[in-house]
Each structure stands twice: as C-alpha cells, then as structure tokens.
Design a protein around this motif. Structure first.
Motif, PDB file in Angstrom:
ATOM      1  N   ASN A  35       0.955  -1.124   0.012  1.00  0.00           N
ATOM      2  CA  ASN A  35       0.090   0.123   0.105  1.00  0.00           C
ATOM      3  C   ASN A  35       0.812   1.075  -0.030  1.00  0.00           C
ATOM      4  O   ASN A  35       0.364   2.296   0.613  1.00  0.00           O
ATOM      5  CB  ASN A  35      -0.840  -0.013   1.124  1.00  0.00           C
ATOM      6  CG  ASN A  35      -1.902  -0.882   1.239  1.00  0.00           C
ATOM      7  OD1 ASN A  35      -2.389  -1.817   0.259  1.00  0.00           O
ATOM      8  ND2 ASN A  35      -2.053  -1.575   2.418  1.00  0.00           N
ATOM      9  N   SER A  52       4.263  -1.481   6.741  1.00  0.00           N
ATOM     10  CA  SER A  52       2.667  -1.568   6.464  1.00  0.00           C
ATOM     11  C   SER A  52       1.924  -2.136   7.902  1.00  0.00           C
ATOM     12  O   SER A  52       2.118  -3.229   8.209  1.00  0.00           O
ATOM     13  CB  SER A  52       2.724  -2.231   5.192  1.00  0.00           C
ATOM     14  OG  SER A  52       1.230  -2.907   5.169  1.00  0.00           O
ATOM     15  N   ASP A  96      -1.158  -3.313   7.064  1.00  0.00           N
ATOM     16  CA  ASP A  96      -1.507  -4.542   6.767  1.00  0.00           C
ATOM     17  C   ASP A  96      -0.670  -5.806   6.981  1.00  0.00           C
ATOM     18  O   ASP A  96      -0.910  -6.952   7.142  1.00  0.00           O
ATOM     19  CB  ASP A  96      -1.700  -4.661   5.136  1.00  0.00           C
ATOM     20  CG  ASP A  96      -3.566  -4.102   4.885  1.00  0.00           C
ATOM     21  OD1 ASP A  96      -4.053  -4.505   5.755  1.00  0.00           O
ATOM     22  OD2 ASP A  96      -3.655  -3.551   3.721  1.00  0.00           O
ATOM     23  N   GLU A 144      -1.707  -8.991   9.264  1.00  0.00           N
ATOM     24  CA  GLU A 144      -1.860 -10.269   8.456  1.00  0.00           C
ATOM     25  C   GLU A 144      -1.188 -11.245   8.998  1.00  0.00           C
ATOM     26  O   GLU A 144      -1.417 -12.647   9.235  1.00  0.00           O
ATOM     27  CB  GLU A 144      -1.564 -10.210   6.978  1.00  0.00           C
ATOM     28  CG  GLU A 144      -2.475  -9.415   6.094  1.00  0.00           C
ATOM     29  CD  GLU A 144      -3.882 -10.109   5.850  1.00  0.00           C
ATOM     30  OE1 GLU A 144      -4.049 -11.299   6.177  1.00  0.00           O
ATOM     31  OE2 GLU A 144      -4.796  -9.446   5.477  1.00  0.00           O
ATOM     32  N   SER A 152      -5.639   3.793   2.909  1.00  0.00           N
ATOM     33  CA  SER A 152      -6.411   2.574   3.403  1.00  0.00           C
ATOM     34  C   SER A 152      -5.479   1.318   3.964  1.00  0.00           C
ATOM     35  O   SER A 152      -6.136   0.297   4.297  1.00  0.00           O
ATOM     36  CB  SER A 152      -7.077   1.905   2.367  1.00  0.00           C
ATOM     37  OG  SER A 152      -6.226   1.481   1.146  1.00  0.00           O
ATOM     38  N   ASP A 153      -4.384   1.681   4.100  1.00  0.00           N
ATOM     39  CA  ASP A 153      -3.466   0.549   4.703  1.00  0.00           C
ATOM     40  C   ASP A 153      -3.978   0.289   5.944  1.00  0.00           C
ATOM     41  O   ASP A 153      -4.267   0.959   6.958  1.00  0.00           O
ATOM     42  CB  ASP A 153      -1.894   1.012   5.105  1.00  0.00           C
ATOM     43  CG  ASP A 153      -1.047  -0.003   5.576  1.00  0.00           C
ATOM     44  OD1 ASP A 153      -1.315  -1.043   5.086  1.00  0.00           O
ATOM     45  OD2 ASP A 153      -0.195   0.345   5.986  1.00  0.00           O
ATOM     46  N   GLY A 154      -3.946  -1.205   6.048  1.00  0.00           N
ATOM     47  CA  GLY A 154      -4.375  -1.760   7.562  1.00  0.00           C
ATOM     48  C   GLY A 154      -6.054  -2.233   7.444  1.00  0.00           C
ATOM     49  O   GLY A 154      -6.496  -2.931   8.356  1.00  0.00           O
ATOM     50  N   LYS A 209      -7.879  -3.921   5.243  1.00  0.00           N
ATOM     51  CA  LYS A 209      -8.004  -5.251   4.881  1.00  0.00           C
ATOM     52  C   LYS A 209      -7.564  -6.186   5.932  1.00  0.00           C
ATOM     53  O   LYS A 209      -8.175  -7.032   6.068  1.00  0.00           O
ATOM     54  CB  LYS A 209      -7.259  -5.905   3.382  1.00  0.00           C
ATOM     55  CG  LYS A 209      -8.042  -4.761   2.142  1.00  0.00           C
ATOM     56  CD  LYS A 209      -7.310  -5.264   0.961  1.00  0.00           C
ATOM     57  CE  LYS A 209      -7.957  -4.663  -0.282  1.00  0.00           C
ATOM     58  NZ  LYS A 209      -7.310  -4.998  -1.712  1.00  0.00           N
ATOM     59  N   GLY A 210      -6.431  -5.811   6.377  1.00  0.00           N
ATOM     60  CA  GLY A 210      -5.840  -6.689   7.505  1.00  0.00           C
ATOM     61  C   GLY A 210      -6.576  -6.718   8.610  1.00  0.00           C
ATOM     62  O   GLY A 210      -6.872  -7.569   9.305  1.00  0.00           O
ATOM     63  N   ASN A 246      -9.742  -8.901   7.936  1.00  0.00           N
ATOM     64  CA  ASN A 246      -9.263 -10.476   8.018  1.00  0.00           C
ATOM     65  C   ASN A 246      -9.121 -10.888   9.554  1.00  0.00           C
ATOM     66  O   ASN A 246      -9.394 -11.974   9.864  1.00  0.00           O
ATOM     67  CB  ASN A 246      -8.060 -10.491   7.438  1.00  0.00           C
ATOM     68  CG  ASN A 246      -7.670 -11.994   6.829  1.00  0.00           C
ATOM     69  OD1 ASN A 246      -8.562 -13.015   7.053  1.00  0.00           O
ATOM     70  ND2 ASN A 246      -6.367 -12.310   6.471  1.00  0.00           N
ATOM     71  N   ALA A 269     -11.538   1.149   6.821  1.00  0.00           N
ATOM     72  CA  ALA A 269     -12.027  -0.220   7.696  1.00  0.00           C
ATOM     73  C   ALA A 269     -13.385  -0.158   8.051  1.00  0.00           C
ATOM     74  O   ALA A 269     -13.975  -1.276   8.041  1.00  0.00           O
ATOM     75  CB  ALA A 269     -10.804  -0.084   8.605  1.00  0.00           C
TER      76      ALA A 269
END
Length: 347
Positions: free
Chosen positions: A257, A262, A264, A268, A289-291, A293-294, A297, A322
C-alpha cells in the motif's frame, strides 16, 4: 476551476522557489504567498486565508515550533513541515507534530531520486491535507481530567496480543492512547508510517513518558507483557510464533500500500500465526487505506477490532475505509479506546 491555496514559509529563497515549482506542477494548487519568517507568514495568513501552509522547521527570529504554538489556536489549519533527517531535525519534527503540525516532508539530499521522492510526497500530503479535521487539533489540546481517587486497577488480560496501525496524526494519537496503558497489558505492536531515523527517537520519547516500556522493534525479540514495540522505519514488523513463544520478525520486503512498515503486513501476520482469536486490533488516524483489509481479516478470524472515530482523527482515512468495509466492531473516540480494550480484553 477554483484552485487550493498554499503559502510557503522558508528563509531560503531558492528553497521557496523549488517548493513553489513542485506545488504548481499540480493544476489544482496555487501558491498565494511566500514568507521568509513567521512574522511575514502571519500577515499572509490573515490576508490570503490559505488552505495549507508549508513551514521550515528552522526559522530565524522564531522557530517553527514556537510559531505553530502561537498560530494554530487562532488559525487551525494543516501545516506541512519541511525537516531534515538528522537527529536534530527528527527531534524537532516530532515536537512539531506534538504542537499540531499536520505532517512533514523530509528535505531532499540533492540526488535526482530524493528530489522526485520529496516532490511526490509533498503533493500527496497536500491533497490529503484537504481532509484535515480542524476539531481534532482542539480535541488534542483538551486535557483529560483524571480522577486520582479511582485509579484503574491493573487487571489480567485473556488477550495475548494487541496490534495497532496509524499514520498521519498517529504520533500524537498513540501517545494519548497509550497514556493509560499499564504493565498488565499484553505485548503491543505498532505499525506507524514513519521513515528511518524517526522511529527510534519516537520510541525513546514514548518510553520516557509512558508507564510501560516502549522500544523500536528489533528482529527476533521475544514479546513481553507491558511492552510496546514500534515498527522500525523502512522495515515491516511481523509476529513470529516459535515453540509456543511469540517473537518479532523484521523484514524488508516490498512496500505494501505504498508503505514500509505497512499496517496490513503486521495485521496479516497475526492471522497467519493463528493468533487472531487471542488478539485485539486497533486502527487509528491516517491517510489512505493501509490496514483496512488486514483488520477485516483479523475480525473474520475472531479478533476484537477497534477504530478511531471521525471526530478525533486528524485524517479519517484508514479508520473510515476499515469501518465502511465492516472491519471495525467498536468505533470510538480516541480517549475511550483504552478503557474499552481493558474492559473487553480482561479475563
């Protein structure tokens, strides 16, 4: 099309000219004034009402920090600092962020690569400064009144791990979030977007101010209760599980990202090691937007997740993405997150 207005404050004319060329290479922006010192800058602000100001850390007559402290209470606005990557420059930049600066750009070393990088960094942060939340500055200056007669008792956590991601506004947000953390908390790992040289100094400052130990993470450190591990600039921080023990893992793979460290990557690694059900994930103020998606998850694998609310973010970017993705279980004002973590993470 109406252009966004910037003023440039730097005592060197050649530097002002360079910054002006960079800014006006983007057709959405115009430089409406230049100042060689804070007194000229003050008059320009009153006259031109800029959207953003760039400010040199080192200024004659009044340094950038003192100027920020006098300026922002009267004219809340995003200020992007220009700083050197020397130890002194890094220290002053962190002070500027404490004083309410929006973000900073590291001055180029003079190589073609460093000039391109600084220009791109400035243009990116100028555009993100349009999302600046002025009320977050006022909130950050509000002193929390603590009831000394009811000091929080140290509890016992069932949570084994807390992971946090942050970016613009994160240095101040982290200090405020961690202020109420004590030695009963599980290991806390932080991915804050920050370059090399900055993270060690930042960790040292937090270590001197907080009740818990704060370190810049090194490779293969065993994770200990009541300790905060800050991802080193220009490296990713991961969790590694070996024979039941948890360790740090420092790697320098590709940026994710656009960032290294990062958020994410950190989040992860918690999932990969099967630790999500025993963890808490927190996403704080920041651009992009970093983080997100992580965190999504993490939540889908049984992790308890938190996001900072819009009102207390300097930039409601990462937490917004998020939240809208469905990754945030508890969206709260910054000052309420630690208490909720304590409540829900305790046995």
């Amino acid at each position: 099309m109406k252009k966004h207005k910037v003023i440039i404050v730097d005592d060197q004319r050649s530097v002002r000219s360079m910054i002006k060329r960079w800014i006006e290479s983007d057709q959405n922006w115009e430089v409406v004034g230049e100042a060689s010192n804070p007194f000229e800058a003050r008059d320009l602000i009153i006259d031109k009402h800029p959207d953003v100001m760039t400010l040199d850390v080192h200024m004659p007559e009044m340094d950038g920090i003192e100027f920020l402290k006098k300026l922002l209470p009267q004219h809340p606005m995003p200020v992007i600092m220009f700083s050197s990557s020397t130890a002194e420059g890094t220290s002053i930049t962190l002070e500027a962020l404490d004083a309410g600066a929006f973000d900073y750009v590291t001055k180029p070393s003079g190589t073609p690569e460093s000039l391109i990088e600084a220009k791109e960094d400035l243009l990116y942060k100028l555009n993100e400064a349009l999302n600046y939340n002025a009320t977050s500055y006022q909130n950050s200056k509000t002193t929390l009144t603590k009831n000394l007669s009811s000091e929080k008792k140290q509890g016992t956590f069932k949570t084994k791990l807390i992971v946090i991601g942050s970016s613009t506004g994160g240095t101040t947000a982290l200090r405020k979030l961690l202020d109420d953390v004590d030695k009963s908390f599980p290991p806390i790992l932080v991915a804050q977007h920050m370059p090399e040289n900055f993270t060690a100094l930042f960790a040292g400052r937090l270590n001197a101010e907080l009740k818990v130990k704060v370190v810049e993470a090194k490779d293969k450190q065993i994770l200990e209760q009541g300790t905060v591990y800050i991802a080193p600039g220009n490296y990713h921080l991961e969790i590694q599980k070996t024979n039941g023990d948890l360790y740090t893992k420092i790697i320098q793979t590709e940026k994710v990202n656009g960032h290294r460290p990062s958020v994410d990557v950190l989040f992860e690694s918690v999932v990969t090691n099967g630790l999500a059900k025993d963890s808490i994930g927190i996403i704080l103020t920041g651009m992009g937007s970093d983080g997100a998606k992580g965190l999504f998850n993490l939540k889908n694998n049984g992790c308890l997740t938190f996001g900072q609310n819009k009102e207390t973010c300097v930039v409601y970017g990462m937490p917004k993405v998020a939240f809208e993705m469905g990754a945030v279980m508890h969206q709260l004002p910054l000052e309420k997150i630690t208490d909720k973590v304590r409540e829900l993470g305790a046995k």
